[in-house]
Motif scaffolding. Structure first.
Motif, PDB file in Angstrom:
ATOM      1  N   ARG A   1       0.828  -1.214   0.000  1.00 22.38           N
ATOM      2  CA  ARG A   1       0.000   0.000   0.000  1.00 22.38           C
ATOM      3  C   ARG A   1       0.857   1.256   0.000  1.00 22.38           C
ATOM      4  O   ARG A   1       0.651   2.169  -0.807  1.00 22.38           O
ATOM      5  N   ASP A   2       1.850   1.320   0.890  1.00 17.42           N
ATOM      6  CA  ASP A   2       2.654   2.531   0.997  1.00 17.42           C
ATOM      7  C   ASP A   2       3.524   2.745  -0.234  1.00 17.42           C
ATOM      8  O   ASP A   2       3.768   3.884  -0.650  1.00 17.42           O
ATOM      9  N   ASP A   3       3.985   1.666  -0.852  1.00 13.89           N
ATOM     10  CA  ASP A   3       4.742   1.801  -2.100  1.00 13.89           C
ATOM     11  C   ASP A   3       3.865   2.385  -3.204  1.00 13.89           C
ATOM     12  O   ASP A   3       4.295   3.270  -3.954  1.00 13.89           O
ATOM     13  N   ARG A   4       2.631   1.925  -3.284  1.00 13.39           N
ATOM     14  CA  ARG A   4       1.723   2.460  -4.318  1.00 13.39           C
ATOM     15  C   ARG A   4       1.400   3.931  -4.065  1.00 13.39           C
ATOM     16  O   ARG A   4       1.353   4.746  -4.993  1.00 13.39           O
ATOM     17  N   VAL A   5       1.178   4.268  -2.812  1.00 12.44           N
ATOM     18  CA  VAL A   5       0.772   5.633  -2.463  1.00 12.44           C
ATOM     19  C   VAL A   5       1.917   6.628  -2.674  1.00 12.44           C
ATOM     20  O   VAL A   5       1.737   7.689  -3.270  1.00 12.44           O
ATOM     21  N   ILE A   6       3.110   6.288  -2.207  1.00 12.58           N
ATOM     22  CA  ILE A   6       4.254   7.180  -2.355  1.00 12.58           C
ATOM     23  C   ILE A   6       4.693   7.256  -3.809  1.00 12.58           C
ATOM     24  O   ILE A   6       5.004   8.331  -4.335  1.00 12.58           O
ATOM     25  N   GLY A   7       4.698   6.111  -4.494  1.00  9.35           N
ATOM     26  CA  GLY A   7       5.128   6.078  -5.879  1.00  9.35           C
ATOM     27  C   GLY A   7       4.262   6.898  -6.808  1.00  9.35           C
ATOM     28  O   GLY A   7       4.704   7.286  -7.899  1.00  9.35           O
ATOM     29  N   ASP A   8       3.031   7.194  -6.417  1.00  8.04           N
ATOM     30  CA  ASP A   8       2.119   7.975  -7.252  1.00  8.04           C
ATOM     31  C   ASP A   8       2.644   9.383  -7.518  1.00  8.04           C
ATOM     32  O   ASP A   8       2.221  10.038  -8.471  1.00  8.04           O
ATOM     33  N   HIS A   9       3.567   9.854  -6.696  1.00  9.02           N
ATOM     34  CA  HIS A   9       4.132  11.196  -6.856  1.00  9.02           C
ATOM     35  C   HIS A   9       5.453  11.179  -7.629  1.00  9.02           C
ATOM     36  O   HIS A   9       6.149  12.193  -7.687  1.00  9.02           O
ATOM     37  N   GLY A  10       5.807  10.028  -8.212  1.00 11.21           N
ATOM     38  CA  GLY A  10       7.096   9.950  -8.880  1.00 11.21           C
ATOM     39  C   GLY A  10       8.241  10.012  -7.890  1.00 11.21           C
ATOM     40  O   GLY A  10       9.310  10.545  -8.187  1.00 11.21           O
ATOM     41  N   ARG A  11       8.015   9.467  -6.705  1.00  9.01           N
ATOM     42  CA  ARG A  11       9.058   9.397  -5.672  1.00  9.01           C
ATOM     43  C   ARG A  11       9.154   7.941  -5.214  1.00  9.01           C
ATOM     44  O   ARG A  11       8.195   7.178  -5.310  1.00  9.01           O
ATOM     45  N   GLU A  12      10.312   7.583  -4.691  1.00 11.35           N
ATOM     46  CA  GLU A  12      10.538   6.200  -4.288  1.00 11.35           C
ATOM     47  C   GLU A  12      10.605   6.075  -2.773  1.00 11.35           C
ATOM     48  O   GLU A  12      11.351   6.794  -2.104  1.00 11.35           O
ATOM     49  N   ALA A  13       9.812   5.147  -2.227  1.00 13.40           N
ATOM     50  CA  ALA A  13       9.843   4.864  -0.791  1.00 13.40           C
ATOM     51  C   ALA A  13      11.028   3.958  -0.475  1.00 13.40           C
ATOM     52  O   ALA A  13      11.256   2.957  -1.151  1.00 13.40           O
ATOM     53  N   ARG A  14      11.773   4.326   0.561  1.00  8.71           N
ATOM     54  CA  ARG A  14      12.881   3.487   1.019  1.00  8.71           C
ATOM     55  C   ARG A  14      12.763   3.277   2.521  1.00  8.71           C
ATOM     56  O   ARG A  14      12.422   4.190   3.260  1.00  8.71           O
ATOM     57  N   PHE A  15      13.074   2.050   2.962  1.00 12.68           N
ATOM     58  CA  PHE A  15      12.773   1.609   4.322  1.00 12.68           C
ATOM     59  C   PHE A  15      14.049   1.139   5.032  1.00 12.68           C
ATOM     60  O   PHE A  15      14.321  -0.064   5.094  1.00 12.68           O
ATOM     61  N   PRO A  16      14.833   2.045   5.614  1.00  7.44           N
ATOM     62  CA  PRO A  16      16.091   1.633   6.249  1.00  7.44           C
ATOM     63  C   PRO A  16      15.937   0.610   7.362  1.00  7.44           C
ATOM     64  O   PRO A  16      16.805  -0.249   7.543  1.00  7.44           O
ATOM     65  N   TYR A  17      14.838   0.677   8.138  1.00  7.79           N
ATOM     66  CA  TYR A  17      14.670  -0.274   9.240  1.00  7.79           C
ATOM     67  C   TYR A  17      14.370  -1.689   8.734  1.00  7.79           C
ATOM     68  O   TYR A  17      14.404  -2.639   9.521  1.00  7.79           O
ATOM     69  N   LEU A  18      14.070  -1.820   7.433  1.00  7.60           N
ATOM     70  CA  LEU A  18      13.837  -3.141   6.847  1.00  7.60           C
ATOM     71  C   LEU A  18      14.993  -3.571   5.955  1.00  7.60           C
ATOM     72  O   LEU A  18      14.857  -4.507   5.170  1.00  7.60           O
ATOM     73  N   ASP A  19      16.114  -2.892   6.061  1.00  6.59           N
ATOM     74  CA  ASP A  19      17.332  -3.358   5.412  1.00  6.59           C
ATOM     75  C   ASP A  19      17.670  -4.743   5.953  1.00  6.59           C
ATOM     76  O   ASP A  19      17.517  -5.015   7.156  1.00  6.59           O
ATOM     77  N   GLU A  20      18.135  -5.625   5.076  1.00 13.76           N
ATOM     78  CA  GLU A  20      18.378  -7.009   5.484  1.00 13.76           C
ATOM     79  C   GLU A  20      19.351  -7.105   6.656  1.00 13.76           C
ATOM     80  O   GLU A  20      19.160  -7.926   7.581  1.00 13.76           O
ATOM     81  N   ASN A  21      20.394  -6.280   6.657  1.00 10.31           N
ATOM     82  CA  ASN A  21      21.373  -6.336   7.755  1.00 10.31           C
ATOM     83  C   ASN A  21      20.801  -5.802   9.068  1.00 10.31           C
ATOM     84  O   ASN A  21      21.138  -6.293  10.151  1.00 10.31           O
ATOM     85  N   VAL A  22      19.938  -4.798   8.969  1.00 10.60           N
ATOM     86  CA  VAL A  22      19.289  -4.267  10.174  1.00 10.60           C
ATOM     87  C   VAL A  22      18.367  -5.323  10.784  1.00 10.60           C
ATOM     88  O   VAL A  22      18.391  -5.575  11.996  1.00 10.60           O
ATOM     89  N   VAL A  23      17.553  -5.953   9.937  1.00 11.07           N
ATOM     90  CA  VAL A  23      16.624  -6.973  10.438  1.00 11.07           C
ATOM     91  C   VAL A  23      17.384  -8.153  11.025  1.00 11.07           C
ATOM     92  O   VAL A  23      17.020  -8.684  12.088  1.00 11.07           O
ATOM     93  N   SER A  24      18.461  -8.574  10.357  1.00 16.61           N
ATOM     94  CA  SER A  24      19.242  -9.703  10.871  1.00 16.61           C
ATOM     95  C   SER A  24      19.839  -9.383  12.236  1.00 16.61           C
ATOM     96  O   SER A  24      19.832 -10.221  13.141  1.00 16.61           O
ATOM     97  N   TYR A  25      20.343  -8.162  12.396  1.00 15.87           N
ATOM     98  CA  TYR A  25      20.911  -7.799  13.691  1.00 15.87           C
ATOM     99  C   TYR A  25      19.843  -7.790  14.783  1.00 15.87           C
ATOM    100  O   TYR A  25      20.036  -8.362  15.863  1.00 15.87           O
ATOM    101  N   LEU A  26      18.716  -7.163  14.494  1.00 11.10           N
ATOM    102  CA  LEU A  26      17.644  -7.123  15.493  1.00 11.10           C
ATOM    103  C   LEU A  26      17.097  -8.519  15.772  1.00 11.10           C
ATOM    104  O   LEU A  26      16.764  -8.844  16.915  1.00 11.10           O
ATOM    105  N   ASN A  27      16.992  -9.354  14.741  1.00  6.04           N
ATOM    106  CA  ASN A  27      16.527 -10.732  14.948  1.00  6.04           C
ATOM    107  C   ASN A  27      17.483 -11.525  15.834  1.00  6.04           C
ATOM    108  O   ASN A  27      17.075 -12.453  16.531  1.00  6.04           O
ATOM    109  N   SER A  28      18.763 -11.183  15.791  1.00  4.46           N
ATOM    110  CA  SER A  28      19.756 -11.941  16.565  1.00  4.46           C
ATOM    111  C   SER A  28      19.700 -11.641  18.058  1.00  4.46           C
ATOM    112  O   SER A  28      20.171 -12.427  18.875  1.00  4.46           O
ATOM    113  N   LEU A  29      19.113 -10.504  18.424  1.00  5.56           N
ATOM    114  CA  LEU A  29      19.094 -10.089  19.828  1.00  5.56           C
ATOM    115  C   LEU A  29      17.944 -10.736  20.582  1.00  5.56           C
ATOM    116  O   LEU A  29      16.861 -10.942  20.028  1.00  5.56           O
ATOM    117  N   PRO A  30      18.126 -11.024  21.865  1.00  9.58           N
ATOM    118  CA  PRO A  30      16.989 -11.480  22.676  1.00  9.58           C
ATOM    119  C   PRO A  30      15.978 -10.348  22.822  1.00  9.58           C
ATOM    120  O   PRO A  30      16.341  -9.163  22.818  1.00  9.58           O
TER     121      PRO A  30
END
Length: 611
Positions: free
Chosen positions: A517-546
């Motif tokens: 949904r958010d990709d469709r909504v943001i992309g409608d303006h000719g802009r690209e949504a980017r999600f740093p907190y969903l970067d693979e390395n960020v998620v892997s690090y957070l997943n590794s923590l208790p």
């Protein structure tokens, strides 16, 4: 980024596409548009792509290689496959796919990519059509099968029709990659989808998850797991499910001491090491997403000194504040950063209107009616909570870097504007999602991403339109670090085990609840949504923590949820924003106050149903 479209016809019928869909796709990719038709034995495919140029040489899509393969690529390669600064990632990806002869080779290429993607790939040898979305579903891809014309449509964005019957748009589930044997489909007269699932998340696709998945398969199509049993390896490590030993609840009697509490926790070496590691991985994720970007020059161009290549959806909350602070590290000092802050006009309460009428009759009798949470004596109709915290966050950022120009863009929306744009544009972009929550967030994000509002220079407000092609958004922080109130409820009922289950579910469903949904909504303006907190390395690090290192829900609101991120904010030099409690966008922007007050977030949105 681009808008991609593929119409597969299993009959000799003429290929036609919806004009509204085409217009939505064109707005996603304003830099170049192109069509390509492929005809095979008793089938034909119409490919249409609309490119938003982001890196390297402008590469037309669809890409047709020397072997007759066709690629439509809506993604960004931030790691895994080497892409030099002067290269275009679409061209690099196409070249790699061209050398693939087997399904395992195609999966090997896809599994190495770090970054968001959605793609459609026609493999001429063997007459196959491949398509899918990345592990998190960060790029939108929809599908629909029309049994009457025996046609399957894949598209980045669709169109909402309240009176539509039969075939319906659905989001392609981000459970893996799909392949269609085109020769077999034409012989059978229907489409069989061969699924190559992700090893984690999609691996149990045809057991416990089968009912939910099959509900997302277009009517008239059949989904089967690939006979070879091939899987895509997960791009992130598994979630740490450790449960702590019995603990004593820590009591913090004074909520106002939250900042001191964070400073005390930060003083411990163990927490300090984890915070520094998180800063490193999130900073690198931001760097990959903000460097070497072209400008998007709007119709009403501001002076050159105002032009930014990066904007941030900005509420002044901890998620957006950290993104801004880290973006400041990697964007040239002379380049501005746009902070997009949206507010929906506060509706004057009925009692306040009656009081105002009495004041007209008795001018020396002051009104004591107030809008909850707002000082009506000093506030305007757009001074919603996110506007107030946004201004406070702006002051903190200016303290961090006095040389940087921070364009705080105040985007004010009236009820009339909301209703008009929802009807004309936003209902199509949110579709096929249809709840009250999708309406509220979809509308708020659409207006914010437009980047058109007012900025204040030397005490004077003036119109401003963001020139940024990239918009950073904080999605993913709450889902991984227990930021929502439901996480606290689950922890209270079921302890750490229940909280871990809730977090696993959050990340598993983020593609279907938010990202498409958010990709469709943001992309409608000719802009690209980017999600740093969903970067693979960020998620892997957070997943590794208790889980107890990421959040401590025995602590008060504003400290316990997203604890590790709050400590990160303090380490970065941020102040009060580090202890702001979570406030959902629909409430912070006050869009939820503009419509029916008795609606529930999960209800079907009547405004979509009525068109």
């Amino acid at each position: 980024m681009c808008g991609i479209f593929c119409l597969l016809a299993l009959s000799p019928a003429q290929l036609e596409r919806d004009k509204t869909v085409h217009e939505h796709l064109r707005r996603r990719g304003p830099d170049l548009s192109q069509d390509l038709t492929v005809r095979g034995p008793r089938y034909q495919c119409l490919f249409s792509a609309h490119v938003l140029h982001m890196r390297g040489l402008l590469t037309p899509q669809p890409v047709l290689d020397n072997a007759g393969n066709v690629l439509e690529w809506n993604g960004e390669i931030f790691g895994g496959l080497p892409v030099r600064p002067e290269e275009n990632d679409t061209a690099v990806f196409s070249q790699r796919l061209s050398g693939c002869d087997s399904p395992s080779e195609i999966l090997s290429v896809l599994s190495t990519i770090q970054g968001p993607w959605g793609f459609v790939y026609y493999q001429k040898a063997g007459d196959y059509l491949w398509f899918g979305r990345d592990f998190f579903g960060r790029r939108s891809l929809l599908w629909m099968f029309d049994a009457v014309s025996s046609a399957l449509t894949l598209t980045s964005v669709a169109a909402h029709s309240p009176a539509s019957d039969g075939a319906a748009w659905l989001e392609v589930p981000a459970v893996g990659v799909y392949r269609i044997d085109l020769k077999a489909a034409t012989e059978a007269g229907f489409v069989t989808l061969e699924v190559y699932p992700w090893a984690h998340g999609g691996g149990d696709l045809f057991s416990s998850c089968s009912e939910a998945f099959l509900g997302s398969v277009p009517s008239g199509c059949t989904a089967v797991r690939n006979q070879s049993g091939l899987e895509l390896p997960s791009p992130v490590c598994p979630l740490n499910t450790s449960i702590p030993e019995p603990f004593k609840e820590t009591v913090y009697p004074h909520a106002h001491s939250c900042v001191n509490d964070l400073e005390q926790l930060l003083a411990t070496k163990e927490m300090n090491d984890e915070v520094n590691r998180l800063i490193d991985v999130v900073s690198e994720a931001v760097r990959r997403r903000v460097q070497s970007l072209p400008l998007r020059v709007p119709d009403e161009s501001p002076p050159l000194s105002d032009q930014a290549s990066v904007a941030i959806l900005f509420s002044g909350g901890i998620d957006s504040m950290i993104l801004a602070a880290l973006a400041d590290r990697h964007i040239p000092a002379q380049e501005p950063v746009d902070l997009l802050n949206v507010a929906f006009k506060l509706q004057e309460p009925k009692k306040q209107k009656e009081t105002a009428n009495k004041v007209k009759k008795h001018k020396n009798k002051p009104s004591d009616a107030k809008t909850p949470g707002v000082d009506t004596q000093t506030s305007g109709p757009f001074d919603v909570p996110d506007r107030i915290t946004g201004r406070a966050g702006l002051k903190e950022l200016r303290e961090l870097n006095r040389e940087r120009r921070w364009n705080f863009v105040e985007i004010d929306v009236t009820q009339e504007e909301l209703q008009k744009m929802r009807r004309e544009r936003i209902c199509h972009l949110v579709h096929p999602l249809d709840t009250v929550l999708d309406d509220s967030i979809g509308c708020a994000v659409w207006f914010a991403a437009g980047g058109k509002g007012m900025i204040t220079d030397d005490g004077e407000r003036r119109p401003f339109t963001s020139s940024a092609k990239v918009i950073l958004t904080g999605i993913g922080a709450d889902e991984q670090l227990a930021g929502y109130s439901r996480h606290r409820v689950r922890f209270t009922k079921s302890g750490h085990e229940g909280l871990i289950q809730e977090l696993a579910m959050e990340l598993g469903r983020i593609s279907s609840r938010n990202l498409g949904r958010d990709d469709r909504v943001i992309g409608d303006h000719g802009r690209e949504a980017r999600f740093p907190y969903l970067d693979e390395n960020v998620v892997s690090y957070l997943n590794s923590l208790p889980v107890w290192d990421k959040a401590d829900l025995t602590l008060p609101r504003g400290v316990g949820e997203k604890l590790l991120l709050r400590l990160t904010a303090k380490q970065l030099g941020l102040g009060r924003s580090a202890v702001l409690p979570k406030r959902a966008m629909q409430f912070g922007s006050r869009i939820a106050k503009m419509e029916d007050k008795h609606e529930k977030a999960s209800d079907k949105c009547a405004r979509f149903l009525s068109g």
